[in-house]
Structure formats: C-alpha cells, structure tokens
Write an enzyme that holds these catalytic residues in place. Structure first.
Site, PDB file in Angstrom:
ATOM      1  N   ARG A 278       0.860  -1.178   0.000  1.00  0.00           N
ATOM      2  CA  ARG A 278       0.000   0.000   0.000  1.00  0.00           C
ATOM      3  C   ARG A 278       0.905   1.240   0.000  1.00  0.00           C
ATOM      4  NH1 ARG A 278      -2.264  -3.326   4.230  1.00  0.00           N
ATOM      5  NH2 ARG A 278      -4.353  -4.107   3.688  1.00  0.00           N
TER       6      ARG A 278
ATOM      7  N   LYS B 259      -2.313  -1.755   7.952  1.00  0.00           N
ATOM      8  CA  LYS B 259      -3.484  -1.189   8.615  1.00  0.00           C
ATOM      9  C   LYS B 259      -3.567  -1.682  10.054  1.00  0.00           C
ATOM     10  CE  LYS B 259      -6.444  -0.424   4.572  1.00  0.00           C
ATOM     11  NZ  LYS B 259      -7.733  -0.760   3.937  1.00  0.00           N
TER      12      LYS B 259
ATOM     13  N   ARG C  77      -0.504  -2.737  -6.742  1.00  0.00           N
ATOM     14  CA  ARG C  77      -0.820  -3.753  -5.727  1.00  0.00           C
ATOM     15  C   ARG C  77      -1.856  -4.742  -6.267  1.00  0.00           C
ATOM     16  NH1 ARG C  77      -1.281  -4.735  -0.028  1.00  0.00           N
ATOM     17  NH2 ARG C  77      -3.413  -5.031   0.698  1.00  0.00           N
TER      18      ARG C  77
ATOM     19  N   HIS D 298      -4.246  -8.957   4.251  1.00  0.00           N
ATOM     20  CA  HIS D 298      -5.693  -8.974   4.406  1.00  0.00           C
ATOM     21  C   HIS D 298      -6.079  -9.785   5.647  1.00  0.00           C
ATOM     22  CE1 HIS D 298      -6.456  -8.219  -0.169  1.00  0.00           C
ATOM     23  NE2 HIS D 298      -6.246  -7.106   0.510  1.00  0.00           N
TER      24      HIS D 298
ATOM     25  N   TYR E 141      -9.409 -11.310  -6.168  1.00  0.00           N
ATOM     26  CA  TYR E 141      -8.354 -11.458  -7.174  1.00  0.00           C
ATOM     27  C   TYR E 141      -8.464 -12.772  -7.955  1.00  0.00           C
ATOM     28  CZ  TYR E 141      -6.310  -7.433  -4.955  1.00  0.00           C
ATOM     29  OH  TYR E 141      -6.116  -6.180  -4.461  1.00  0.00           O
TER      30      TYR E 141
END
Length: 303
Positions: free
Chosen positions: A151, A175, A250, A273, A282
């Site tokens: 990211r 995150k 990404r 994730h 994906y």
C-alpha cells in the site's frame, strides 16, 4: 494551533460525554475533521472559518478524496464523521446552516480492481529516466509497489531497518499498525540496493527522517501525494491511457500471482488482508481470456 482547534476539542468532548462513543470511533471522527481542515490548508492553500464552509466546499473535498483513490467505504465513513461534526456545530450555534445536510454516501459494492498487464508494467518502469537520482528512486518505488504488493502508506513508512537484505524480505507496518513480513522481488532488491548505495547515501536527511527509506530532494519522507504524482508521470510517459494509481500496482501484483497459480492464503498473507474474502476478489479472470478459452476449447467455439 489551528483556527479549528477549539471546535475540534469541543467536538471530542461531545462525542465522549454526550454520545458515549468508543475511543476508536472518536479518533476516527476527529481524523476525518482534520482531513477536511488539511484539505483547505494544504490543497486549497486557504484558512477558512467553519462559518464560511459551504456545500460546494465539501463537494470539492469529496472530489479530492475520489481523485486520491480513497475507497468508497472510506469516503462513506468520512462523510459520516463530517455530518456528525457539522451537526454538533449547528447544535452549539456555531453555524446557522449545515453544509453536509444534502451529502449522500457513495454506493458501496465490490468492484473488480483495475490491473495492468506485465508488459504494461515493464513499459512504465522501463520508461523512467534512470540518469537522474529521482529516476533511480522512482524505479525502486514502482518495483516495490508491484514486486511486493505494498500500500502507499506502507511504502512511505518503510525505514532502513525494515529491510532484511540477505534474506530478501521486508518488514511492513500495515493497517491497524499490524506488522507482516513480505518478500522483495529480485528486481526490487536490485533497484533498492542501487538507490540506497548510490543515491540515498549522498542525501542529507532532515532531523527525524534519518531512518526513512524513500526521501524527497529536501531529505524528507515522501508524501502519499508525491507517490501518486510519480505514478501518474510514469504512466503518461509510457503512453498508457488507463486510469492508474499506486494501488493499481498492488492489484496487479495480487492478480498476476493468483492467475499464475499462487495459493490464495499465501497471497492473503503478503497483502496483509485480515479476511480471505477480501483476497478472493483477485480470483477474477480477464473477460478476454475467458472468451479465448471458449473459442479454443468449447465445441461451439471450435465450429
């Protein structure tokens, strides 16, 4: 101290005492208000009183969020925070009219991410002028975005201590301040070494930026906006007309891995994730490829 500080402090007390919201929710709401203030100060280059903010101003802010590739879910949360803030100002008689009253949150839905082909990525990276210090740095940046699936915030926050040169791995803070270890591609590692050993070594980092990996010309940490600009310029130079952002690299990283048979759990781990459901987006296949499969293998296609 900013001209909004006293109102933001009052808003914080209101959320905590009258609304009894959790600390996490309060911090998110305050962060949304600060984003709006920074938009006026840094993007529009103005200081504006809260009594002067209009619906058009808020629309301009939301357009900027969209252009900066904020996800619809993030935009919806920010709108919610701003609505609550201006409702508070109305309650306190700071303003006479709520500029967010007519705002609608963006419709949320799962959108298949845009991707680049490997040939397009090669064209973008290959088109960068490596004869300049910034060019070498930008090649390393794009190699990291695509080769490690980072990211933008993860990329800009990399420190020199996060790189395990011998092992070819990188420690990433994602995150929720969660850390993970991701591999660095061979090309990424090669260009990273060139940048660190031949470019960055000659820079004089500003105080507080000594350990930051990617620096601007002034020796400071690169901003999110600067990464968007680097990508935009490289894409335009390559003559690619798609709407591309740093996040596209990404998406392409994950898509190419899955399409070439990578285990979904491994991709999930590398992307950081929390849920496998997020990674499953994906598993989509390009429509052109599906048509080729029909034409090649289905009896009707063969006929």
């Amino acid at each position: 101290m900013s001209i909004w500080s006293s109102y933001i402090n009052g808003f914080k007390a209101y959320l905590q005492l009258e609304r009894s919201l959790s600390d996490n929710t309060v911090e998110n709401y305050l962060r949304d208000v600060v984003k709006l203030e920074r938009y006026f100060n840094e993007v529009m280059d103005i200081e504006i009183s809260l009594t002067k903010v209009t619906y058009a101003d808020i629309q301009g802010f939301l357009k900027w969020l969209h252009d900066m590739e904020f996800a619809p879910s993030s935009q919806a949360r920010i709108i919610s925070g701003l609505k609550t803030f201006f409702e508070y100002l109305l309650l306190e008689n700071v303003i006479q009219k709520n500029p967010t009253e007519l705002l609608e949150a963006p419709k949320l839905g799962r959108k298949l991410p845009d991707t680049l082909s490997y040939e397009e990525i090669e064209a973008i990276i290959g088109g960068i002028d490596r004869s300049t210090p910034e060019g070498e740095r930008n090649v390393a940046i794009l190699e990291m975005l695509y080769g490690s699936g980072l990211r933008v915030s993860e990329l800009t926050n990399i420190s020199l201590q996060d790189i395990y040169w011998e092992e070819g791995f990188l420690r990433v803070t994602g995150k929720g301040n969660k850390q993970r270890i991701v591999p660095i591609s061979s090309d990424g590692l090669k260009h990273l070494k060139i940048y660190v050993n031949e470019i960055r070594v000659h820079q004089d980092p500003k105080p507080g930026h000594e350990h930051v990996l990617f620096l601007n010309r002034r020796g400071k940490q690169l901003t999110r906006v600067m990464i968007f600009t680097i990508v935009k310029d490289a894409v335009e130079k390559a003559g690619i007309r798609k709407r591309i952002s740093p996040h596209t690299f990404r998406h392409s990283f994950a898509t190419h891995l899955v399409e070439n048979g990578a285990d979904l759990r491994a991709v999930q781990e590398m992307l950081g994730h929390v849920s496998i459901t997020t990674t499953e987006v994906y598993t989509h296949l390009d429509r052109k490829y599906l048509k080729e499969v029909i034409d090649r293998y289905h009896p009707i296609g063969k006929k």
